[in-house]
Design an enzyme around this catalytic site. Sequence first.
Site, short mmCIF file in Angstrom:
data_model
loop_
_atom_site.label_atom_id
_atom_site.label_comp_id
_atom_site.label_asym_id
_atom_site.label_seq_id
_atom_site.Cartn_x
_atom_site.Cartn_y
_atom_site.Cartn_z
N ASP A 321 0.96 -1.09 -0.13
CA ASP A 321 0.00 0.05 0.10
C ASP A 321 0.98 1.33 -0.03
O ASP A 321 1.70 1.33 0.59
CB ASP A 321 -0.97 -0.10 1.33
CG ASP A 321 -2.15 -0.67 0.97
OD1 ASP A 321 -2.43 -0.99 -0.02
OD2 ASP A 321 -2.57 -1.30 2.01
N GLU A 362 -1.30 17.98 8.12
CA GLU A 362 -0.89 19.14 6.92
C GLU A 362 -0.70 20.38 7.65
O GLU A 362 0.44 21.14 7.31
CB GLU A 362 -1.97 19.04 5.87
CG GLU A 362 -2.30 17.78 5.14
CD GLU A 362 -3.22 16.87 5.96
OE1 GLU A 362 -3.52 17.22 6.96
OE2 GLU A 362 -3.42 15.70 5.34
N PHE A 388 -11.87 24.53 9.37
CA PHE A 388 -12.37 24.32 8.11
C PHE A 388 -13.82 23.56 8.17
O PHE A 388 -14.08 22.83 9.11
CB PHE A 388 -11.41 23.16 7.55
CG PHE A 388 -11.68 22.57 6.35
CD1 PHE A 388 -11.21 23.08 5.10
CD2 PHE A 388 -12.48 21.44 6.20
CE1 PHE A 388 -11.41 22.37 4.08
CE2 PHE A 388 -12.60 20.94 4.80
CZ PHE A 388 -12.32 21.30 4.00
N LYS A 406 -6.47 29.70 4.11
CA LYS A 406 -5.70 28.52 3.10
C LYS A 406 -6.89 27.61 2.78
O LYS A 406 -7.57 27.46 3.84
CB LYS A 406 -4.56 28.06 3.84
CG LYS A 406 -4.98 26.97 4.84
CD LYS A 406 -3.71 26.37 5.10
CE LYS A 406 -3.81 25.14 6.12
NZ LYS A 406 -4.49 25.37 7.18
N ASP A 529 -4.74 -4.24 6.93
CA ASP A 529 -5.02 -3.99 8.17
C ASP A 529 -6.62 -4.13 8.29
O ASP A 529 -7.29 -4.24 9.14
CB ASP A 529 -4.35 -2.82 8.80
CG ASP A 529 -4.80 -1.66 8.15
OD1 ASP A 529 -5.56 -1.65 6.93
OD2 ASP A 529 -4.32 -0.53 8.77
N ASP A 533 -9.39 -6.12 3.19
CA ASP A 533 -8.03 -6.61 2.97
C ASP A 533 -8.11 -8.19 3.32
O ASP A 533 -7.09 -8.79 2.74
CB ASP A 533 -6.91 -6.02 3.63
CG ASP A 533 -6.52 -4.46 3.32
OD1 ASP A 533 -6.54 -4.27 1.94
OD2 ASP A 533 -6.13 -3.63 3.96
#
Length: 693
Positions: A321, A362, A388, A406, A529, A533
């Site tokens: 991944d 971020e 946000f 931003k 995980d 999967d």
Amino acid sequence: MTQITLDTSRGDPREGGRASPLAGGLSGAMIGRAVGDAFVKLNPVKLIKNPVIFTTWIVALLSTISAAAAIAGGQSAGFAVQLALWLWATVLFANVAESIAEGRGKAAADSLRATRVTTKAKLIVDPKTGTVVPTNASELEVGSIILVEAGDVIASDGEIIEGVASVNEAAITGESAPVIRESGGDRSAVTGGTTVVSDWIKVRITAKPGSTFLDRMIAMVEGADRRKTPNELALAVLLAGLTLIFLIAVVTLVGLGAYSGVDLDPIVLGALFITLIPTTIGGLMSAVGIAGMDRLLKVNVLATSGRAVEAAGDVDTLLLDKTGTITFGNRMATEVIPVPGVRPEAALAAAVMASLADETPEGRSIVELGRNAGVSVDQPAGAVAIPFTAVTRQSGLDVGKDSWRKGAVDAVLKDLNLTDGSAPAEFRQAVDRIARSGGTPLAVTQNGALVGVIHLKDVVKPGVKARFADLRRMGLRTVMITGDNPVTAAAIASEAGVDDYLAEATPEDKMRLIKAEQAKGRLVAMCGDGANDAPALAQADVGVAMQTGAQAAREAGNMVDLDSDPTKVIEIVEVGKQLLITRGALTTFSVANDVAKYFAIIPAMFVVALPSLGALNVMRLHSPESAILSAVIFNALVIVALIPLALKGVKYRAIGAGALLGRNLLIYGLGGLIAPFVGIKLIDLVISGLGLA
């Protein structure tokens, strides 16, 4: 590099000094227990699983009977007694090698048992009122729901159905730093015996008493029922074949002895037979396999069988991944590009101000970028955070009449009443360049004016490209799997140095890719995980499940990474290859050893009766009895000398198969030819000097 397309129509440094309960090591107590276990393993029922050592056991028993008969008859039995003792020593040394390898697992199992506790669980008997009743962990049933609060030990394995908490998993992983577990997603599984450090969670029990993850770990670590792997079975057949060949060779010596007038004692022939058969690799074969599992335990990877470790060594295709494996998983700010008329340091300062209240990874990376450039990262007094939202798609900070924002480029331009055409050309070019490189552009404004664009990038982990290059040299093909669009996937794949990539991948795509690779005769390894999967983990030849992942994933894989570090799959492949390389090296040494012993001993036995063999008697051994006894002693001691190599393994190097074969032949093949001549001669000098033969 090409993108993989699928037809869908048919639709050492990791340990870091931690005290992991699985970290194996040698101690005096462990060696003492191994020696005791070696005597227990003298049971022929146990030895019969190893034909070479079982044959040695039979000859040792016959030698013992012969020596006892000689003593009872008043005959000289010194030579016979020495032969019997050293033959028994050969069997014991082989058992010791296996017992030491098993001892590490038993020590780890003892450590894990020490972590198990008998605790009271807070069983929720009325979900509406939240009423709880103290209940023994052994009385919990599958489906029971318990409340676990700060300071409580989680009574059994389960899935979090409500709440979020930090959990100390040191009992399992050895890592003292708590980890976050929460309901939903792939971080909802919890393990019995771990402790909640803060907050609370409600857990639905998924394991019956006695069958928890910790119980299964103990059983697997002990490896009491470890089955032989396919390579071990094939090697056992080879060793049995070599044993038969040397049996025929020894039998022919009876005729040679009759022809030359040499009276060959059957016990001497039996001892000669043992020195010629491949006892070295026969005695160490099991230890090599167990030690491979132990090396995984040291890096906190639990293999359900030696077969899984061995399969890792034969892997051709490695599926990884992107997020968290090849990249750090969180986008990080790498630069702030100013618009014309704005100084670079001013654009960076504006980006930092817009991110001071942003606690996302971020946002923190933008602040860190500014701090490294010398920008002040102190939040001004009276600042008001602007969070946000899905509507504005922006976040920022207001201080008095000043504001910094931003956010998504289209949202910011719309807020500024700008279009793609009216935005500065340099700004549009920067946004386009960032997008094409696989990054994420964020526009930055100050007091309603556009000042620049932030480049957020999914950063590739340092050293990954070099490791992929090493694997490529070993013949492995690496494939990155990601849900990103093809443009982003291609950019990251190129930077990481993988061979191929699968973009916009779904669970079905992963399964089809694995089956397609296997249809070409390749062995596939992958890690995962999530519950989605599980099918792919079960289908892969080596499926590495994360310990923190969903229960379905842990049950589907044949390995569990207790650190939940997806990059560990690379290390697992290296351990598997080291296991195969070690077994190949010891086999090469053993076969060369046996050939050398044949040509070292036979001339010494017949040189008196057949003087023409004198040209071959380069070792000039003291006597035929000395030659046999020296060979038997050497045969026993060489097993002891090679135990450290069997446990530690031959050092892994990323070289091709041809180079690997050449190295084995040069080091272990040539070494196996020379060692018997040197060792037997030295032992002969000692025993002849002491008058033992």
